[in-house]
Design a protein around this motif. Structure first.
Motif, PDB file in Angstrom:
ATOM      1  N   ALA A 106      19.337  15.306  29.367  1.00  0.00           N
ATOM      2  CA  ALA A 106      19.382  13.856  29.555  1.00  0.00           C
ATOM      3  C   ALA A 106      17.962  13.329  29.677  1.00  0.00           C
ATOM      4  O   ALA A 106      17.120  13.927  30.350  1.00  0.00           O
ATOM      5  N   ASP A 107      17.711  12.211  29.009  1.00  0.00           N
ATOM      6  CA  ASP A 107      16.358  11.663  28.971  1.00  0.00           C
ATOM      7  C   ASP A 107      16.081  10.668  30.094  1.00  0.00           C
ATOM      8  O   ASP A 107      14.918  10.411  30.413  1.00  0.00           O
ATOM      9  N   TYR A 108      17.124  10.069  30.664  1.00  0.00           N
ATOM     10  CA  TYR A 108      16.958   9.033  31.676  1.00  0.00           C
ATOM     11  C   TYR A 108      17.920   9.290  32.834  1.00  0.00           C
ATOM     12  O   TYR A 108      18.958   9.926  32.650  1.00  0.00           O
ATOM     13  N   PRO A 109      17.593   8.792  34.035  1.00  0.00           N
ATOM     14  CA  PRO A 109      18.513   8.940  35.158  1.00  0.00           C
ATOM     15  C   PRO A 109      19.922   8.474  34.785  1.00  0.00           C
ATOM     16  O   PRO A 109      20.101   7.381  34.236  1.00  0.00           O
ATOM     17  N   THR A 110      20.903   9.315  35.065  1.00  0.00           N
ATOM     18  CA  THR A 110      22.273   9.106  34.609  1.00  0.00           C
ATOM     19  C   THR A 110      23.237   9.349  35.756  1.00  0.00           C
ATOM     20  O   THR A 110      22.999  10.230  36.589  1.00  0.00           O
ATOM     21  N   GLN A 111      24.336   8.583  35.783  1.00  0.00           N
ATOM     22  CA  GLN A 111      25.382   8.788  36.774  1.00  0.00           C
ATOM     23  C   GLN A 111      26.706   9.091  36.064  1.00  0.00           C
ATOM     24  O   GLN A 111      26.986   8.555  35.004  1.00  0.00           O
ATOM     25  N   GLY A 112      27.518   9.964  36.648  1.00  0.00           N
ATOM     26  CA  GLY A 112      28.846  10.238  36.116  1.00  0.00           C
ATOM     27  C   GLY A 112      28.879  11.390  35.133  1.00  0.00           C
ATOM     28  O   GLY A 112      27.907  12.126  34.941  1.00  0.00           O
ATOM     29  N   ASP A 113      30.051  11.536  34.482  1.00  0.00           N
ATOM     30  CA  ASP A 113      30.314  12.664  33.584  1.00  0.00           C
ATOM     31  C   ASP A 113      31.073  12.150  32.361  1.00  0.00           C
ATOM     32  O   ASP A 113      32.210  11.678  32.478  1.00  0.00           O
TER      33      ASP A 113
ATOM     34  N   MET B 131      25.980   0.233  39.121  1.00  0.00           N
ATOM     35  CA  MET B 131      25.128   1.342  39.527  1.00  0.00           C
ATOM     36  C   MET B 131      25.553   1.766  40.930  1.00  0.00           C
ATOM     37  O   MET B 131      25.727   0.930  41.817  1.00  0.00           O
ATOM     38  N   HIS B 132      25.714   3.067  41.139  1.00  0.00           N
ATOM     39  CA  HIS B 132      26.027   3.596  42.457  1.00  0.00           C
ATOM     40  C   HIS B 132      24.717   4.115  43.051  1.00  0.00           C
ATOM     41  O   HIS B 132      24.303   5.253  42.780  1.00  0.00           O
ATOM     42  N   LEU B 133      24.068   3.272  43.843  1.00  0.00           N
ATOM     43  CA  LEU B 133      22.712   3.549  44.319  1.00  0.00           C
ATOM     44  C   LEU B 133      22.705   4.270  45.661  1.00  0.00           C
ATOM     45  O   LEU B 133      23.528   4.002  46.544  1.00  0.00           O
ATOM     46  N   TYR B 134      21.733   5.174  45.794  1.00  0.00           N
ATOM     47  CA  TYR B 134      21.506   5.929  47.024  1.00  0.00           C
ATOM     48  C   TYR B 134      20.007   5.928  47.332  1.00  0.00           C
ATOM     49  O   TYR B 134      19.175   5.670  46.457  1.00  0.00           O
ATOM     50  N   LEU B 135      19.682   6.281  48.572  1.00  0.00           N
ATOM     51  CA  LEU B 135      18.312   6.599  48.946  1.00  0.00           C
ATOM     52  C   LEU B 135      18.119   8.114  48.935  1.00  0.00           C
ATOM     53  O   LEU B 135      19.072   8.875  49.097  1.00  0.00           O
ATOM     54  N   HIS B 136      16.871   8.535  48.737  1.00  0.00           N
ATOM     55  CA  HIS B 136      16.525   9.950  48.907  1.00  0.00           C
ATOM     56  C   HIS B 136      15.170  10.036  49.598  1.00  0.00           C
ATOM     57  O   HIS B 136      14.476   9.019  49.757  1.00  0.00           O
ATOM     58  N   ASP B 137      14.805  11.238  50.020  1.00  0.00           N
ATOM     59  CA  ASP B 137      13.535  11.373  50.753  1.00  0.00           C
ATOM     60  C   ASP B 137      12.561  12.332  50.071  1.00  0.00           C
ATOM     61  O   ASP B 137      11.804  13.052  50.727  1.00  0.00           O
ATOM     62  N   TYR B 138      12.541  12.323  48.740  1.00  0.00           N
ATOM     63  CA  TYR B 138      11.609  13.160  47.971  1.00  0.00           C
ATOM     64  C   TYR B 138      10.428  12.322  47.484  1.00  0.00           C
ATOM     65  O   TYR B 138      10.599  11.206  46.995  1.00  0.00           O
ATOM     66  N   THR B 139       9.225  12.890  47.561  1.00  0.00           N
ATOM     67  CA  THR B 139       8.067  12.228  46.968  1.00  0.00           C
ATOM     68  C   THR B 139       7.921  12.588  45.492  1.00  0.00           C
ATOM     69  O   THR B 139       7.254  11.881  44.737  1.00  0.00           O
TER      70      THR B 139
ATOM     71  N   ARG C  45      12.444   7.239  54.122  1.00  0.00           N
ATOM     72  CA  ARG C  45      13.047   7.492  52.818  1.00  0.00           C
ATOM     73  C   ARG C  45      11.994   7.165  51.770  1.00  0.00           C
ATOM     74  O   ARG C  45      11.179   6.266  51.955  1.00  0.00           O
ATOM     75  N   ARG C  46      12.048   7.896  50.632  1.00  0.00           N
ATOM     76  CA  ARG C  46      10.943   7.795  49.677  1.00  0.00           C
ATOM     77  C   ARG C  46      11.302   7.193  48.326  1.00  0.00           C
ATOM     78  O   ARG C  46      10.429   6.755  47.588  1.00  0.00           O
ATOM     79  N   GLY C  47      12.595   7.206  47.961  1.00  0.00           N
ATOM     80  CA  GLY C  47      12.929   6.724  46.628  1.00  0.00           C
ATOM     81  C   GLY C  47      14.400   6.407  46.485  1.00  0.00           C
ATOM     82  O   GLY C  47      15.162   6.395  47.462  1.00  0.00           O
ATOM     83  N   LEU C  48      14.827   6.167  45.236  1.00  0.00           N
ATOM     84  CA  LEU C  48      16.175   5.715  44.923  1.00  0.00           C
ATOM     85  C   LEU C  48      16.840   6.666  43.942  1.00  0.00           C
ATOM     86  O   LEU C  48      16.174   7.306  43.117  1.00  0.00           O
ATOM     87  N   ALA C  49      18.167   6.751  44.037  1.00  0.00           N
ATOM     88  CA  ALA C  49      18.929   7.668  43.188  1.00  0.00           C
ATOM     89  C   ALA C  49      20.250   7.017  42.794  1.00  0.00           C
ATOM     90  O   ALA C  49      20.668   6.010  43.391  1.00  0.00           O
ATOM     91  N   ILE C  50      20.913   7.578  41.773  1.00  0.00           N
ATOM     92  CA  ILE C  50      22.237   7.131  41.354  1.00  0.00           C
ATOM     93  C   ILE C  50      23.149   8.351  41.220  1.00  0.00           C
ATOM     94  O   ILE C  50      22.695   9.439  40.857  1.00  0.00           O
ATOM     95  N   TYR C  51      24.431   8.128  41.507  1.00  0.00           N
ATOM     96  CA  TYR C  51      25.422   9.190  41.344  1.00  0.00           C
ATOM     97  C   TYR C  51      26.801   8.549  41.259  1.00  0.00           C
ATOM     98  O   TYR C  51      27.114   7.602  41.986  1.00  0.00           O
TER      99      TYR C  51
END
Length: 302
Positions: free
Chosen positions: A172-179, A226-234, A276-282
């Motif tokens: 996958a080339d870009y952040p993706t959510q789902g299957d 978009m199903h947005l989350y926070l994450h704590d990775y730099t 928290r450091r960034g944003l995620a989707i799932y």
């Protein structure tokens, strides 16, 4: 004939039957896209990447517009009253701007009072394409005006990625959510290092937004949240991307659509503090399967 071509033909036939030759039909803008076109809902069908005439200005999601049907539909103008600019907001912007009345030069000293000799000029980049200039003077005959306080900062992601099955997904080339294929749910993330917390250090954050674009060819064309989350990775992890707070459905986009989401106050505070450091989707399954680019965070200080 492809399914997309057949659907477009049906849409155009429906539009042509509802208006006289050379006329227009009403449609609603679903999304602004990343290439300057719009996605519209017309006659119950979604049309993607419809170009716009110059007469359609200040474009916004959910506008009702007049569309000229044809082999290539075109949005002609907005229906309803013209939008009114927020004059109070504009006044606030003007108050914060330092102005230069005149720029002149010559080989002799300037005439008149109040001038100070600048011995050495200093310059630096202040972010968002702005530049600051400081003049070291020989002596001060009048105090320097205070520099305007920073009103905001724009932070771009240093990297992004996709994970599936507990590890990075190279397919996958870009952040993706789902299957979409039944091979497992994907999750995506945007990484900023410590840039968000660094920009907020010592300041009071009033608002934080993030901008995304829905990639074409990822799932169905209709709007999907978009199903947005926070994450704590730099930076991107080598194993699973673990998720923190979420999900929040702050933004829904159709294929090619671009939009901005305002982050909840609790998320804003965590990102500003660096907990928290960034944003995620799932997402799970195919219903909300979609890929996204962007991830630019805009911070407004009070």
């Amino acid at each position: 004939m492809t399914e997309a071509s057949r659907q477009l033909g049906e849409d155009l036939a429906r539009a042509a039957s509802s208006t006289a030759a050379g006329g227009t039909v009403s449609a609603q803008v679903i999304d602004l896209t990343d290439n300057g076109t719009v996605n519209v809902m017309m006659g119950g069908s979604l049309l993607l990447d419809v170009p716009c005439a110059d007469s359609y200005r200040n474009r916004k999601r959910d506008d009702w517009v007049a569309v000229r049907p044809g082999a290539r539909p075109v949005v002609m103008w907005r229906l309803g009253p013209d939008p009114v600019e927020d004059s109070a907001e504009m006044r606030d912007v003007v108050k914060d701007v330092q102005t230069v009345r005149a720029v002149t030069w010559g080989t002799s000293a300037p005439s008149g009072s109040g001038w100070q000799e600048a011995v050495t000029p200093w310059v630096r980049q202040a972010g968002d394409g702005q530049v600051e200039i400081y003049y070291q003077v020989a002596s001060t005959s009048a105090p320097s005006p205070a520099a305007p306080a920073a009103k905001g900062s724009r932070i771009t992601a240093t990297s992004s990625g996709v994970w599936r099955g507990g590890r990075p997904d190279a397919y996958a080339d870009y952040p993706t959510q789902g299957d979409w294929t039944g091979r497992g749910d994907r999750r995506g993330g945007w990484f900023y290092g410590t840039k968000i917390a660094d920009a907020c250090a010592g300041k009071t954050v009033a608002r934080m937004t993030v901008q995304y674009t829905r990639r074409r060819g990822s799932g169905v064309n209709a709007r999907r949240p978009m199903h947005l989350y926070l994450h704590d990775y730099t930076s991107a992890p080598s194993g699973q991307l673990s998720l923190n707070e979420g999900p929040e459905e702050l933004l829904s986009l159709s294929a090619g659509g671009t939009g901005t989401a305002t982050l909840p106050a609790s998320w804003r505070d965590k990102l500003a503090a660096g907990t928290r450091r960034g944003l995620a989707i799932y997402a799970h399954g195919s219903r909300d399967y979609a890929a996204f680019s962007g991830g630019t965070v805009t911070i407004t200080f009070s």
